[in-house]
Design a protein around this motif. Sequence first.
Motif, PDB file in Angstrom:
ATOM      1  N   LEU A   1     113.989  22.023 -73.440  1.00  0.00           N
ATOM      2  CA  LEU A   1     113.523  20.758 -72.857  1.00  0.00           C
ATOM      3  C   LEU A   1     112.472  21.062 -71.800  1.00  0.00           C
ATOM      4  O   LEU A   1     112.680  21.934 -70.950  1.00  0.00           O
ATOM      5  CB  LEU A   1     114.689  20.018 -72.198  1.00  0.00           C
ATOM      6  N   GLY A   2     111.336  20.370 -71.883  1.00  0.00           N
ATOM      7  CA  GLY A   2     110.285  20.537 -70.875  1.00  0.00           C
ATOM      8  C   GLY A   2     110.848  20.187 -69.499  1.00  0.00           C
ATOM      9  O   GLY A   2     111.543  19.172 -69.361  1.00  0.00           O
ATOM     10  N   VAL A   3     110.549  21.034 -68.492  1.00  0.00           N
ATOM     11  CA  VAL A   3     111.197  20.877 -67.183  1.00  0.00           C
ATOM     12  C   VAL A   3     110.768  19.583 -66.489  1.00  0.00           C
ATOM     13  O   VAL A   3     111.611  18.756 -66.127  1.00  0.00           O
ATOM     14  CB  VAL A   3     110.866  22.097 -66.279  1.00  0.00           C
ATOM     15  N   ALA A   4     109.474  19.412 -66.310  1.00  0.00           N
ATOM     16  CA  ALA A   4     109.012  18.286 -65.485  1.00  0.00           C
ATOM     17  C   ALA A   4     109.273  16.948 -66.175  1.00  0.00           C
ATOM     18  O   ALA A   4     109.748  15.996 -65.549  1.00  0.00           O
ATOM     19  CB  ALA A   4     107.536  18.440 -65.167  1.00  0.00           C
ATOM     20  N   SER A   5     108.963  16.876 -67.489  1.00  0.00           N
ATOM     21  CA  SER A   5     109.080  15.575 -68.155  1.00  0.00           C
ATOM     22  C   SER A   5     110.538  15.126 -68.212  1.00  0.00           C
ATOM     23  O   SER A   5     110.837  13.942 -68.026  1.00  0.00           O
ATOM     24  CB  SER A   5     108.467  15.630 -69.552  1.00  0.00           C
ATOM     25  N   ASN A   6     111.451  16.058 -68.448  1.00  0.00           N
ATOM     26  CA  ASN A   6     112.861  15.659 -68.531  1.00  0.00           C
ATOM     27  C   ASN A   6     113.454  15.381 -67.157  1.00  0.00           C
ATOM     28  O   ASN A   6     114.314  14.510 -67.005  1.00  0.00           O
ATOM     29  CB  ASN A   6     113.657  16.704 -69.313  1.00  0.00           C
ATOM     30  N   TYR A   7     112.952  16.093 -66.147  1.00  0.00           N
ATOM     31  CA  TYR A   7     113.351  15.785 -64.764  1.00  0.00           C
ATOM     32  C   TYR A   7     112.946  14.340 -64.443  1.00  0.00           C
ATOM     33  O   TYR A   7     113.769  13.531 -63.981  1.00  0.00           O
ATOM     34  CB  TYR A   7     112.683  16.787 -63.810  1.00  0.00           C
ATOM     35  N   LEU A   8     111.693  14.002 -64.739  1.00  0.00           N
ATOM     36  CA  LEU A   8     111.213  12.641 -64.432  1.00  0.00           C
ATOM     37  C   LEU A   8     111.976  11.588 -65.248  1.00  0.00           C
ATOM     38  O   LEU A   8     112.389  10.555 -64.724  1.00  0.00           O
ATOM     39  CB  LEU A   8     109.725  12.527 -64.747  1.00  0.00           C
ATOM     40  N   ALA A   9     112.154  11.892 -66.527  1.00  0.00           N
ATOM     41  CA  ALA A   9     112.775  10.897 -67.410  1.00  0.00           C
ATOM     42  C   ALA A   9     114.230  10.613 -67.019  1.00  0.00           C
ATOM     43  O   ALA A   9     114.748   9.534 -67.278  1.00  0.00           O
ATOM     44  CB  ALA A   9     112.689  11.367 -68.860  1.00  0.00           C
ATOM     45  N   ASP A  10     114.880  11.570 -66.367  1.00  0.00           N
ATOM     46  CA  ASP A  10     116.286  11.382 -65.961  1.00  0.00           C
ATOM     47  C   ASP A  10     116.435  10.656 -64.614  1.00  0.00           C
ATOM     48  O   ASP A  10     117.554  10.339 -64.213  1.00  0.00           O
ATOM     49  CB  ASP A  10     116.971  12.758 -65.803  1.00  0.00           C
ATOM     50  N   LEU A  11     115.334  10.463 -63.899  1.00  0.00           N
ATOM     51  CA  LEU A  11     115.434   9.906 -62.534  1.00  0.00           C
ATOM     52  C   LEU A  11     115.961   8.476 -62.537  1.00  0.00           C
ATOM     53  O   LEU A  11     115.735   7.716 -63.484  1.00  0.00           O
ATOM     54  CB  LEU A  11     114.064   9.942 -61.852  1.00  0.00           C
ATOM     55  N   LYS A  12     116.626   8.132 -61.424  1.00  0.00           N
ATOM     56  CA  LYS A  12     117.187   6.774 -61.265  1.00  0.00           C
ATOM     57  C   LYS A  12     116.506   6.104 -60.081  1.00  0.00           C
ATOM     58  O   LYS A  12     116.047   6.812 -59.167  1.00  0.00           O
ATOM     59  CB  LYS A  12     118.681   6.859 -60.927  1.00  0.00           C
ATOM     60  N   PRO A  13     116.489   4.764 -60.061  1.00  0.00           N
ATOM     61  CA  PRO A  13     115.939   4.086 -58.885  1.00  0.00           C
ATOM     62  C   PRO A  13     116.606   4.615 -57.616  1.00  0.00           C
ATOM     63  O   PRO A  13     117.820   4.826 -57.584  1.00  0.00           O
ATOM     64  CB  PRO A  13     116.272   2.615 -59.131  1.00  0.00           C
ATOM     65  N   GLY A  14     115.793   4.870 -56.610  1.00  0.00           N
ATOM     66  CA  GLY A  14     116.307   5.415 -55.346  1.00  0.00           C
ATOM     67  C   GLY A  14     116.084   6.918 -55.228  1.00  0.00           C
ATOM     68  O   GLY A  14     116.048   7.453 -54.126  1.00  0.00           O
TER      69      GLY A  14
END
Length: 306
Positions: free
Chosen positions: A113-126
């Motif tokens: 899994l690409g590090v940055a894209s999956n990090y961003l895609a998993d983020l939640k409001p806040g």
Amino acid sequence: MSEIKLPEVELNIYSKKEPVEVTVVENHVATKDSSPNFVRHITFDISGTELVDNIKVGQSLGVLPPGKDERGRPHKLRLYSVSSPSSGEKGKKHLISTTVKRTVEELESKIYLGVASNYLADLKPGDKVKVTGPSGRRFLLPENAKDFNYIFFATGTGIAPFRGMIQELFEQDYQNECVLVFGCPYRTDLLYADFFEEMDQNKIKFHYLPCISREDRREDGSKYYVQTMLDERNDLLAPILAKDNTLIYICGMKGMETGIYLQLLSQGFKDYLEIRKELPENLNDIPKDKFKRFIKPSVRVFEEVY
Ligand code: A2P
């Protein structure tokens, strides 16, 4: 033609050494339906940072994912295009959006899994994210943007800057012609489709041409790619291309630009190109890796491929 004057932009107010923290306010899918091409629309609150009023559509933000790689080095910075207009997401200048596709690769039967894209895609409001930027000074709308017609060619997440640019044009009293040609594999992968379909219905000056490469076939059996629309929808595109105040923007997968240039050439639209060498009789004989030694885009073409 009106002079193409690009605006002066701020660059790297925040650097890798001194990034700024922004807060996620929204993160949802951007595809028409559920699709294995997971693409998300993510909005950040940039209140209190110098990014407010200083980031133009067409520019990018750098994202610094937390943590380290297997060699113990901090993860690399990744650039993401802004997909909101310069006035901000939903007209709010403290909100900016981006469009992120989860990168997934299979190597020797293992999934990576690409590090940055999956990090961003998993983020939640806040959630907080460290960002840098803005970056990019050429892939912009001109200052006198209303004076031009536009043909935007996008594949996949290459649509991100065009979502913002098209919103920006139609926020003003825009009277010229604007076409978005968008290519993706399946119908489920159409990005921001409801928005563009509605625009197409409500604005006579806006035309949305989706090309679904793996579902539809042209009469001769070939695939629909963005460049095939130059032929297929010649009725709409040729009169616009013939005007001397038309600009072309291309964003998305590397390689898409050559197909567009060859189509433009075969249709005689040479003002968009700079021919640098004598061309072979069969244009398909131009070596792909040396293409730009033969044909380069002119000042009327803006290209961002990756
Ligand atoms: P295909 O993969 O069927 O060959 P995404 O980024 O969502 O994968 O979409 C990229 C789109 O661009 C796909 O529809 C893909 O088609 C298409 N494509 C692939 N190669 C080219 C090319 N050389 N020129 C234009 N479009 C292309």
